[in-house]
Design an enzyme around this catalytic site. Structure first.
Site, PDB file in Angstrom:
ATOM      1  N   ASP A  57     -51.862 -49.917 -48.246  1.00 37.19           N
ATOM      2  CA  ASP A  57     -51.138 -51.040 -48.825  1.00 37.19           C
ATOM      3  C   ASP A  57     -50.338 -50.547 -50.021  1.00 37.19           C
ATOM      4  OD1 ASP A  57     -51.653 -54.293 -48.367  1.00 37.19           O
ATOM      5  OD2 ASP A  57     -50.791 -53.807 -50.323  1.00 37.19           O
TER       6      ASP A  57
ATOM      7  N   ASP B 131     -46.743 -46.441 -48.280  1.00 33.45           N
ATOM      8  CA  ASP B 131     -45.530 -47.175 -47.964  1.00 33.45           C
ATOM      9  C   ASP B 131     -45.168 -46.840 -46.524  1.00 33.45           C
ATOM     10  OD1 ASP B 131     -43.028 -48.275 -47.690  1.00 33.45           O
ATOM     11  OD2 ASP B 131     -42.130 -47.226 -49.387  1.00 33.45           O
ATOM     12  N   VAL B 132     -45.283 -47.811 -45.608  1.00 37.47           N
ATOM     13  CA  VAL B 132     -45.038 -47.515 -44.200  1.00 37.47           C
ATOM     14  C   VAL B 132     -43.574 -47.198 -43.927  1.00 37.47           C
ATOM     15  CG1 VAL B 132     -47.012 -48.880 -43.435  1.00 37.47           C
ATOM     16  CG2 VAL B 132     -44.727 -49.939 -43.518  1.00 37.47           C
TER      17      VAL B 132
ATOM     18  N   ASN C 214     -50.585 -53.667 -39.158  1.00 33.39           N
ATOM     19  CA  ASN C 214     -50.421 -55.046 -39.599  1.00 33.39           C
ATOM     20  C   ASN C 214     -49.343 -55.217 -40.663  1.00 33.39           C
ATOM     21  OD1 ASN C 214     -51.499 -57.946 -40.042  1.00 33.39           O
ATOM     22  ND2 ASN C 214     -51.692 -56.993 -42.068  1.00 33.39           N
TER      23      ASN C 214
ATOM     24  N   TYR D 118     -36.345 -61.851 -38.304  1.00 37.11           N
ATOM     25  CA  TYR D 118     -37.791 -61.706 -38.123  1.00 37.11           C
ATOM     26  C   TYR D 118     -38.155 -61.697 -36.642  1.00 37.11           C
ATOM     27  CZ  TYR D 118     -42.793 -62.600 -38.677  1.00 37.11           C
ATOM     28  OH  TYR D 118     -44.167 -62.511 -38.629  1.00 37.11           O
TER      29      TYR D 118
ATOM     30  N   LYS E  69     -40.066 -58.757 -34.358  1.00 38.23           N
ATOM     31  CA  LYS E  69     -41.318 -58.961 -33.646  1.00 38.23           C
ATOM     32  C   LYS E  69     -41.145 -58.833 -32.133  1.00 38.23           C
ATOM     33  CE  LYS E  69     -43.968 -59.356 -37.187  1.00 38.23           C
ATOM     34  NZ  LYS E  69     -44.993 -58.331 -37.464  1.00 38.23           N
TER      35      LYS E  69
ATOM     36  N   ALA F 269     -49.404 -68.956 -39.499  1.00 39.54           N
ATOM     37  CA  ALA F 269     -50.732 -68.768 -40.083  1.00 39.54           C
ATOM     38  C   ALA F 269     -50.734 -69.154 -41.556  1.00 39.54           C
ATOM     39  CB  ALA F 269     -51.179 -67.316 -39.916  1.00 39.54           C
TER      40      ALA F 269
ATOM     41  N   THR G  34     -51.143 -68.116 -44.653  1.00 35.23           N
ATOM     42  CA  THR G  34     -51.147 -66.854 -45.381  1.00 35.23           C
ATOM     43  C   THR G  34     -50.372 -67.019 -46.689  1.00 35.23           C
ATOM     44  OG1 THR G  34     -49.090 -66.107 -44.335  1.00 35.23           O
ATOM     45  CG2 THR G  34     -51.162 -65.561 -43.209  1.00 35.23           C
TER      46      THR G  34
END
Length: 252
Positions: free
Chosen positions: A38, A54-55, A81, A146, A150, A179, A181
């Site tokens: 994260d 950092d992805v 995720n 977005y 996805k 969700a 979140t």
């Protein structure tokens, strides 16, 4: 009841909050040793190891994966995720924003998977689970960028499942509906009428409420579990029926 992950090592990207934190907790409760990647690893409350990764940066990803493999002796499960949101129709976002969202939401999954694959190939219970979205299969208003990201995750999941099945690595996705979140919370807070916006989002899902992070995490835990050994290349919807059901309006 948690799945049995005793003796397994899992990486959860974006695991310090929201759905990622719930996933990390489910895996840890099932006996896995969990490494959370994260940008804010200090916020991870369900991690045996929390690493600043950092992805969007390959050097950061490879360093994180190497550290997990060195400290835990291998990697069995990868949950991709980490991701970011985007709002607006196709006109709303600049080229830079398109590149940023796709780089994190899609290429980020490829980076972490690429780095983890040599270790997953050595696991007797290797599994990758990607977090996709109802936006991959349903046309949602004001979610063009977005949704594109996805949709790419959904296609990537199927391709990876085909590529790595005979290496003993299962690859699946989970498709949450809207969700409850922190990201959705911020969207609601910015709406002119947060209560009305929440009611609209709840009504959009056939079961009449937002999906909980724990419900998504339970689905991820199933897909990651050795008990799901014959499940690969699927996208498991956790959306209150939004993808498949068409209910008639309730009578007043």
């Amino acid at each position: 009841m948690s799945q049995d992950f005793t003796g397994l090592v899992a990486i959860v990207t974006g695991g310090a909050s929201g759905i990622g934190a719930a996933i990390a907790k489910h895996l840890q409760d099932g006996g896995a040793r969990v490494a959370v990647f994260d940008l804010q690893p200090e916020a991870a409350t369900h991690a045996d190891l929390a690493v600043a990764v950092d992805v969007a940066d390959d050097t950061s990803v490879r360093a994180g994966v190497d550290r997990v493999a060195a400290e835990f002796g291998g990697i069995d499960i990868l949950v991709n995720n980490a991701g970011i949101g985007a709002q607006g129709n196709v006109e709303a976002n600049s080229d830079d924003e398109w590149h940023r969202v796709l780089d994190i939401n899609v290429v980020g999954m490829a980076r972490v998977s690429r780095a983890a694959l040599p270790h997953l190939r050595d696991s007797p219970a290797a599994a990758i689970v990607n977090t996709s979205s109802i936006a991959a299969t349903a046309g949602l208003p004001e979610r063009a960028l977005y949704s594109a990201s996805k949709g790419a995750v959904a296609a990537l999941t199927r391709a990876m499942a085909a590529d790595h099945l005979r290496e003993g690595i299962r690859v699946n996705a989970v498709d949450p509906g809207t969700a409850d979140t922190p990201w959705i919370g911020r969207l609601l807070d910015s709406a002119p009428d947060p209560a009305a916006e929440r009611a609209a989002l709840e009504a959009r899902q056939p079961h009449g409420r937002l999906v909980s992070a724990d419900e998504v995490a339970a689905a991820v835990a199933y897909l990651a579990s050795p008990a799901a050994g014959s499940t690969t290349g699927v996208a498991l919807a956790v959306d209150g029926g939004m993808r498949e059901l068409r209910l008639r309006p309730q009578s007043q």
